[in-house]
Design an enzyme around this catalytic site. Structure first.
Site, PDB file in Angstrom:
ATOM      1  N   GLU A  71       1.583  -0.515  -5.091  1.00  0.00           N
ATOM      2  CA  GLU A  71       0.717   0.580  -5.513  1.00  0.00           C
ATOM      3  C   GLU A  71       1.603   1.829  -5.563  1.00  0.00           C
ATOM      4  OE1 GLU A  71      -3.023   3.277  -3.951  1.00  0.00           O
ATOM      5  OE2 GLU A  71      -1.484   2.581  -2.592  1.00  0.00           O
TER       6      GLU A  71
ATOM      7  N   ASP B  23       0.841  -1.198   0.000  1.00  0.00           N
ATOM      8  CA  ASP B  23       0.000   0.000   0.000  1.00  0.00           C
ATOM      9  C   ASP B  23       0.879   1.252   0.000  1.00  0.00           C
ATOM     10  OD1 ASP B  23      -2.707   1.234   0.395  1.00  0.00           O
ATOM     11  OD2 ASP B  23      -1.734   2.023   2.194  1.00  0.00           O
TER      12      ASP B  23
HETATM   13  C1  NOJ Z   1      -4.129   3.462  -0.710  1.00  0.00           C
HETATM   14  C2  NOJ Z   1      -5.389   2.671  -0.601  1.00  0.00           C
HETATM   15  O1  NOJ Z   1      -5.673   2.106  -1.844  1.00  0.00           O
HETATM   16  C3  NOJ Z   1      -6.470   3.612  -0.130  1.00  0.00           C
HETATM   17  O2  NOJ Z   1      -7.720   2.994  -0.153  1.00  0.00           O
HETATM   18  C4  NOJ Z   1      -6.125   4.115   1.245  1.00  0.00           C
HETATM   19  O3  NOJ Z   1      -7.046   5.092   1.655  1.00  0.00           O
HETATM   20  C5  NOJ Z   1      -4.730   4.729   1.262  1.00  0.00           C
HETATM   21  N1  NOJ Z   1      -3.757   3.913   0.587  1.00  0.00           N
HETATM   22  C6  NOJ Z   1      -4.247   4.933   2.678  1.00  0.00           C
HETATM   23  O4  NOJ Z   1      -3.896   3.696   3.222  1.00  0.00           O
END
Ligand code: NOJ
Length: 546
Positions: free
Chosen positions: A243, A200
């Protein structure tokens, strides 16, 4: 060497909370999800990506973790998790899990201890400042709901840094004890049977904001290699899928020489595919595909149409963003969020047009890389704009036309999130069971597409190149690998058209893979074809080998 399983995987992302409720309390859980493993095996997916299922106050859909070593009690137990993973593996399905270690919830005991006691060993797990930094209003990720990246904590007597919501305090990864702990977390879940992690917020995880002094001269990307080394020592075939919605020139250090992340989501292609679908032109897809530098041979792009967040359009110009809204007939005021994206699933953008849905997912399955489905996409699940922020995109899965969409036996006012019941996307007319019975349904199309995609490793492994069609609305590309060639042709336009594929005579005949037959050439010209409105073809050149 075919060991790189992720090169030809079909990944399916789901949130345990909204998938299937096994114990009737209105909240999805591991028990329910485990009951649905046969469904997922039947769909043909090969890897499940679980969104965060850890104990959480749930103020950011679980991305605010309170304990990295457990399952949220609402969703089950560690025992349920292990049982689920084992039964998934038994069906040939791998499991990867979200690793959310850029930050913790402020309710995490580490943060609590850090606030209560300056001498706590957890104090230096976080990032502090006595004064509010001057740039505190810059770089907020959720403008409109978040004003600053630094918030004062009374008890701690200092400001703490948070890239996201103020209830998500950033961890200090320059502290070796934090890195040690992150390794422990990865080791824990690997030991319980997972095949890797979705990382993440990777760019924020490695940023040295607030700790620049301590980290002087450090290469922030070096940490990605450290994570990868640890992962690969513990489990040789586990992967990291990051990501990282970053500018294309920042992509190389995420992959390294094949020694850092194995996979990255292709945000650039995603946004350009959406633009191409809106404009009904092929050019943006080519632009998206050509944008990044070449990646190491063991690395892979992950392609998606939608995910659990807003459809971010940050890589497109203002006029392109506006054009998408206009062409998809969307009222900016209702759907635009965080100044950069659309809080909708895909079907409402194309007014649920079955041909356009198939076109989009056909592109996703054939673009060079690995496809990632978001739960419900296989049936064309809709959204619910009455839910706050991105929760519009995260309704319960629709299994049947019965009460609560077959998601839960709880009274409907006890559901964790309401089921959709409008005229178009409501569970009464849009659900798994009905679509299984209908041979023309999206679900049956998806099953077939997934089956055929798995028979075409060239799309995942091969070298891709464009095939000239001399038509602005037709996108055609081929993927070559180990003597095999597959070819996909997509008509982005509503208008039917006739094209000639620029192939050599020695490329041979075309096998229509979705139709399971040799392609009938028009007037004997073997590379001429008629494309239907929003039509697509997948071909194999030469011999059909299953
Ligand atoms: C990326 C995630 O995809 C999202 O849903 C989240 O709010 C943020 N990271 C914070 O963790």
């Amino acid at each position: 060497m075919l060991d790189l399983w992720y090169k030809n995987a079909i990944i399916y992302c789901l949130d345990v909370e909204t998938y299937m409720d096994g114990n009737g309390d209105g909240i999805g859980d591991f028990e329910g999800l485990t009951q649905r493993l046969n469904y997922l095996a039947g769909l043909g997916i090969t890897c499940i990506w679980l969104m965060p299922f850890y104990p959480t106050p749930n103020r950011d859909n679980g991305y605010d973790v309170m304990d990295f070593y457990n399952v949220d009690p609402r969703l089950g137990t560690l025992g349920d998790f292990v049982e689920f993973t084992r039964l998934a593996n038994e069906r040939g399905i791998r499991v990867i899990v979200d690793l959310v270690v850029n930050h913790t919830s402020t309710e995490h005991p580490w943060f609590q201890s850090a606030c209560q006691n300056k001498q706590s060993k957890y104090r230096d797990f976080y990032i502090w400042s006595q004064e509010k930094p001057k740039d505190a209003a810059e770089g907020v990720i959720f403008p409109g709901v978040q004003e600053s990246t630094w918030t004062y904590n009374q008890q701690a007597g200092a400001y703490y840094f948070h890239r996201f919501y103020e209830h998500q305090a950033d961890l200090n990864i320059t502290n070796p004890a934090v890195r040690e702990e992150i390794n422990k977390v990865m080791g824990f879940w690997l030991q319980l049977g997972v095949s890797g992690f979705r990382i993440d917020a990777a760019p924020f995880l490695i940023e040295l904001k607030g700790v620049e002094d301590e980290a002087e001269g450090a290469d922030p990307y070096a940490y990605l290699k450290e994570m990868r080394d640890f992962l690969s020592w513990r489990c040789g075939d586990a992967i990291l899928l990051a990501e990282a919605n970053v500018p294309m020139e920042h992509v190389p250090p995420y992959f390294g020489d094949g020694d850092k992340m194995q996979m990255l989501f292709h945000f650039m292609v995603n946004q350009h595919v959406i633009l191409a679908l809106a404009q009904e032109q092929a050019e943006p897809i080519m632009r998206g595909l050509k944008a990044p530098p070449e990646i190491p041979s063991i690395a892979q792009w992950a392609h998606f149409i939608r995910n659990h967040d807003e459809l971010s359009l940050d890589k497109l110009s203002d006029s392109e963003q506006d054009e998408i809204l206009t062409r998809f007939n969307q009222d900016k005021e209702h759907v635009w969020i965080y100044d950069r994206g659309i809080r909708r699933r895909f079907p409402p953008l194309v007014a649920n047009d079955p041909q356009r849905l198939r076109l989009a997912y056909s592109l996703m399955f054939t673009l060079p890389g690995t496809p990632v489905l978001f739960y419900g996409e296989e049936i064309g699940l809709g959204d619910d704009l009455s839910q706050a922020e991105r929760n519009s995109i995260r309704p319960p899965m629709q299994w049947t036309g019965e009460a609560n969409a077959g998601f839960s036996t709880a009274p409907s006012d006890k559901l964790f999130r309401p089921v959709i019941s409008d005229d178009t996307y409501g569970y009464q007319q849009l659900n798994v069971v009905d679509q299984r019975r209908d041979s023309n349904s999206l679900l049956n199309w998806m099953e077939r597409a997934i089956r055929v995609r798995k028979e075409c490793p060239e799309f995942g492994w091969g070298t891709w190149s464009l095939v000239e069609t001399h038509h602005p609305s037709v996108f055609a590309h081929r993927c070559d690998w180990r003597g095999g060639t597959v070819l996909a042709v997509h008509n982005l336009s509503k208008e039917t058209c006739k094209i000639t594929l620029d192939l050599k005579a020695e490329d041979g005949k075309l096998i229509d893979l979705l139709g399971d037959q040799q392609y009938e050439a028009i007037d004997g010209a073997s590379h001429d074809m008629q494309l239907e409105s929003y039509g697509h073809y997948w071909f194999r050149l030469g011999e059909h080998h299953l």
